[in-house]
Design a protein around this motif. Structure first.
Motif, PDB file in Angstrom:
ATOM      1  N   ARG A 144      34.916  23.542  22.236  1.00  0.00           N
ATOM      2  CA  ARG A 144      36.060  24.068  21.462  1.00  0.00           C
ATOM      3  C   ARG A 144      35.974  25.578  21.367  1.00  0.00           C
ATOM      4  N   LYS A 145      37.073  26.256  21.738  1.00  0.00           N
ATOM      5  CA  LYS A 145      37.046  27.722  21.701  1.00  0.00           C
ATOM      6  C   LYS A 145      37.676  28.218  20.415  1.00  0.00           C
ATOM      7  N   THR A 146      36.943  29.035  19.659  1.00  0.00           N
ATOM      8  CA  THR A 146      37.503  29.625  18.439  1.00  0.00           C
ATOM      9  C   THR A 146      37.413  31.149  18.567  1.00  0.00           C
ATOM     10  N   THR A 147      38.335  31.831  17.892  1.00  0.00           N
ATOM     11  CA  THR A 147      38.287  33.296  17.969  1.00  0.00           C
ATOM     12  C   THR A 147      38.052  33.889  16.589  1.00  0.00           C
ATOM     13  N   LEU A 148      37.389  35.018  16.573  1.00  0.00           N
ATOM     14  CA  LEU A 148      37.193  35.742  15.314  1.00  0.00           C
ATOM     15  C   LEU A 148      37.489  37.209  15.565  1.00  0.00           C
ATOM     16  N   ARG A 149      37.737  37.916  14.476  1.00  0.00           N
ATOM     17  CA  ARG A 149      38.077  39.336  14.539  1.00  0.00           C
ATOM     18  C   ARG A 149      37.067  40.069  13.665  1.00  0.00           C
ATOM     19  N   SER A 150      36.345  41.033  14.221  1.00  0.00           N
ATOM     20  CA  SER A 150      35.368  41.796  13.441  1.00  0.00           C
ATOM     21  C   SER A 150      35.109  43.126  14.139  1.00  0.00           C
ATOM     22  N   LEU A 151      35.004  44.191  13.346  1.00  0.00           N
ATOM     23  CA  LEU A 151      34.712  45.492  13.955  1.00  0.00           C
ATOM     24  C   LEU A 151      33.325  45.518  14.579  1.00  0.00           C
ATOM     25  N   LYS A 152      32.455  44.570  14.167  1.00  0.00           N
ATOM     26  CA  LYS A 152      31.110  44.484  14.754  1.00  0.00           C
ATOM     27  C   LYS A 152      31.168  44.243  16.259  1.00  0.00           C
ATOM     28  N   VAL A 153      32.242  43.569  16.724  1.00  0.00           N
ATOM     29  CA  VAL A 153      32.288  43.231  18.152  1.00  0.00           C
ATOM     30  C   VAL A 153      33.063  44.264  18.979  1.00  0.00           C
ATOM     31  N   LEU A 154      33.686  45.220  18.333  1.00  0.00           N
ATOM     32  CA  LEU A 154      34.448  46.243  19.071  1.00  0.00           C
ATOM     33  C   LEU A 154      33.472  47.215  19.751  1.00  0.00           C
ATOM     34  N   PRO A 155      33.513  47.338  21.084  1.00  0.00           N
ATOM     35  CA  PRO A 155      32.588  48.267  21.757  1.00  0.00           C
ATOM     36  C   PRO A 155      32.770  49.709  21.284  1.00  0.00           C
ATOM     37  N   GLU A 156      31.652  50.423  21.151  1.00  0.00           N
ATOM     38  CA  GLU A 156      31.694  51.820  20.700  1.00  0.00           C
ATOM     39  C   GLU A 156      32.185  52.748  21.800  1.00  0.00           C
ATOM     40  N   VAL A 157      31.776  52.452  23.044  1.00  0.00           N
ATOM     41  CA  VAL A 157      32.132  53.331  24.171  1.00  0.00           C
ATOM     42  C   VAL A 157      32.652  52.477  25.331  1.00  0.00           C
ATOM     43  N   ILE A 158      33.799  52.900  25.902  1.00  0.00           N
ATOM     44  CA  ILE A 158      34.302  52.238  27.120  1.00  0.00           C
ATOM     45  C   ILE A 158      34.215  53.250  28.257  1.00  0.00           C
ATOM     46  N   VAL A 159      33.515  52.873  29.316  1.00  0.00           N
ATOM     47  CA  VAL A 159      33.428  53.729  30.496  1.00  0.00           C
ATOM     48  C   VAL A 159      34.253  53.062  31.599  1.00  0.00           C
ATOM     49  N   TYR A 160      35.439  53.618  31.853  1.00  0.00           N
ATOM     50  CA  TYR A 160      36.277  53.086  32.928  1.00  0.00           C
ATOM     51  C   TYR A 160      35.931  53.838  34.206  1.00  0.00           C
ATOM     52  N   ASP A 161      35.366  53.115  35.157  1.00  0.00           N
ATOM     53  CA  ASP A 161      35.099  53.697  36.473  1.00  0.00           C
ATOM     54  C   ASP A 161      35.995  52.975  37.469  1.00  0.00           C
ATOM     55  N   VAL A 162      37.037  53.680  37.925  1.00  0.00           N
ATOM     56  CA  VAL A 162      38.036  53.041  38.801  1.00  0.00           C
ATOM     57  C   VAL A 162      37.362  52.443  40.038  1.00  0.00           C
ATOM     58  N   GLU A 163      36.270  53.099  40.506  1.00  0.00           N
ATOM     59  CA  GLU A 163      35.608  52.615  41.724  1.00  0.00           C
ATOM     60  C   GLU A 163      35.065  51.194  41.560  1.00  0.00           C
ATOM     61  N   LEU A 164      34.734  50.809  40.338  1.00  0.00           N
ATOM     62  CA  LEU A 164      34.193  49.462  40.111  1.00  0.00           C
ATOM     63  C   LEU A 164      35.240  48.377  40.355  1.00  0.00           C
ATOM     64  N   THR A 165      36.521  48.773  40.408  1.00  0.00           N
ATOM     65  CA  THR A 165      37.574  47.757  40.567  1.00  0.00           C
ATOM     66  C   THR A 165      38.027  47.599  42.024  1.00  0.00           C
ATOM     67  N   TYR A 166      37.522  48.449  42.940  1.00  0.00           N
ATOM     68  CA  TYR A 166      37.989  48.351  44.330  1.00  0.00           C
ATOM     69  C   TYR A 166      37.732  46.965  44.916  1.00  0.00           C
ATOM     70  N   GLY A 167      36.622  46.341  44.498  1.00  0.00           N
ATOM     71  CA  GLY A 167      36.239  45.049  45.084  1.00  0.00           C
ATOM     72  C   GLY A 167      36.889  43.852  44.421  1.00  0.00           C
ATOM     73  N   LEU A 168      37.684  44.094  43.388  1.00  0.00           N
ATOM     74  CA  LEU A 168      38.342  42.960  42.709  1.00  0.00           C
ATOM     75  C   LEU A 168      39.387  42.388  43.679  1.00  0.00           C
ATOM     76  N   PRO A 169      39.211  41.131  44.110  1.00  0.00           N
ATOM     77  CA  PRO A 169      40.115  40.599  45.143  1.00  0.00           C
ATOM     78  C   PRO A 169      41.571  40.655  44.692  1.00  0.00           C
ATOM     79  N   PRO A 170      42.511  40.825  45.636  1.00  0.00           N
ATOM     80  CA  PRO A 170      43.932  40.927  45.281  1.00  0.00           C
ATOM     81  C   PRO A 170      44.400  39.786  44.377  1.00  0.00           C
ATOM     82  N   ALA A 171      43.984  38.560  44.688  1.00  0.00           N
ATOM     83  CA  ALA A 171      44.475  37.417  43.896  1.00  0.00           C
ATOM     84  C   ALA A 171      44.011  37.530  42.434  1.00  0.00           C
ATOM     85  N   ILE A 172      42.762  37.949  42.211  1.00  0.00           N
ATOM     86  CA  ILE A 172      42.267  38.094  40.821  1.00  0.00           C
ATOM     87  C   ILE A 172      42.895  39.326  40.180  1.00  0.00           C
TER      88      ILE A 172
END
Ligand code: NAD
Length: 360
Positions: free
Chosen positions: A143-171
């Motif tokens: 059973r999947k349940t969701t919760l909301r808490s600032l504890k789970v919000l990441p402090e830093v997001i590093v978006y590196d566009v190069e990491l997405t080149y290999g994501l297949p077109p369908a995904i």
């Protein structure tokens, strides 16, 4: 009530804290971010797909700060996996979590942060947008349940566009439509506000432009950058306001019937938009405008189908005999929605989605 000449409505908006780095090759800056947080011992998460390439590169970039790599992340954040990884985390005395991957890996990092309150640095490799939300979905005994808490919000997001080149077109396509769905629902949310609505339009437009280009050329740098930017802003919308019928249906279909996450969003979104068009005409008009189209639901359907995405629940594993059960579950404890959620209308919506009909 209108508050000014522009017709501005009264609103409330809580801005979520986060530091965001966006660019090409930003993976090399992760060690600096760790130091800025005053941390020295990173527990690194990824999934098996990234183990030998991107995750290995991340470990090299972290150098002496990377104390252990776990590639245990799987879809839907099962609690038994989290508990097993918690033991590894405790054993290496880590003081920070660094997660590289899609929503599944980021979900595991959030589950660990919930239990330890450790800070998180995340490097997203899909367009799911989980990195920008204080929401965690966990699965226990199926059973999947969701919760909301600032504890789970990441402090830093590093978006590196190069990491997405290999994501297949369908995904890429279904993940991108998953992001668009966050923005669409934020436009008609009960707590919508001018800031998230403006971000939502930008996110839908960026992904609407980028996804067809990515499908025809997965290494298109500019399209990849647009899509990742779109994913961030759409995720920020999901993190800031409440979601409605579309997300409820996807949670039911994924949680109780095991349908794949992003594919389910892709099939349901045009039908949820068609259903809500009478309850939220202005918001749905803004979706159409952002896509450069006259008809939002048809434009979303065409975006998926023309780019090789799934068009029906049947083709992603739904059984016809489960449609009644899904309709019951969706109306049982509905999320707030701009149009009343009634069983027969939802059953008809699911029938259209099951058969892959283009919304009229
Ligand atoms: P995912 O993380 O499971 O990734 C999908 C597949 O793509 C995996 O096989 C993965 O190995 C592969 N992959 C990921 N990045 C890749 C890359 N750059 N190149 C090649 N392959 C790559 O799927 P997802 O759709 O990103 O995330 C789904 C999960 O995230 C679900 O559990 C969903 O509930 C959760 N989610 C949570 C939130 C939230 O706010 N809490 C928001 C969106 C999604």
């Amino acid at each position: 009530m209108s508050l000014g000449e522009s017709g501005m409505e009264a609103f409330q908006y809580t801005v979520l804290p986060a530091r965001v780095l966006f660019g090409f090759g930003t993976i090399e800056k992760v060690a600096d971010e760790l130091v800025s947080l005053g941390r020295k011992r990173a527990f690194v998460l990824s999934d098996l797909h990234h183990a030998t390439s991107a995750a290995a590169r991340l470990m090299r970039a972290l150098g002496e700060f990377g104390v252990q790599l776990s590639t245990d992340a799987v879809m839907h954040t099962p609690v038994e996996v989290t508990e097993r990884v918690m033991e590894k985390l405790a054993a290496c005395n880590a003081d920070c979590i660094v997660a590289l991957g899609g929503g599944s890996t980021i979900g595991l990092g959030k589950a660990l942060a919930l239990r330890t309150d450790l800070p998180q640095i995340v490097l997203p490799t899909t367009y799911a947008g989980s990195e920008a939300t204080p929401v965690l979905g966990e699965t226990r005994d199926g059973r999947k349940t969701t919760l909301r808490s600032l504890k789970v919000l990441p402090e830093v997001i590093v978006y590196d566009v190069e990491l997405t080149y290999g994501l297949p077109p369908a995904i890429s396509l279904v993940s991108g439509v998953n992001a668009i769905a966050h923005a669409v629902e934020s436009l008609y949310a009960k707590d919508a506000n001018p800031v998230t609505s403006s971000l939502a339009e930008q996110g839908i437009a960026a992904l609407g432009r980028a996804l067809p280009r990515i499908v025809s050329d997965p290494a298109d740098r500019n399209a990849r950058a647009d899509a990742l930017f779109g994913a961030w802003v759409c995720g920020s919308c999901l993190g800031a306001v409440g979601m409605s019928l579309h997300h409820k249906l996807c949670h039911v279909l994924g949680g109780a019937f095991g349908l794949p996450h992003a594919e389910t969003h892709t099939v349901i979104l045009p039908h949820a938009v068609a259903h809500n068009a009478t309850g939220a005409p202005v918001a749905i008009g803004r979706v159409a405008c952002a896509l450069g189209a006259d008809h939002a639901a048809q434009a979303l359907f065409d975006l998926a189908v023309a780019n090789g995405g799934p068009r029906s629940l049947r083709e992603i594993g739904m059984s016809y005999s489960d449609l009644d059960g899904a309709a019951e579950a969706a109306v049982k404890s509905p999320y707030w929605n701009p149009r009343p959620v009634e069983r027969n209308a939802i059953r008809a919506l699911l029938d259209d989605a099951y058969n892959g009909r283009r919304p009229s």
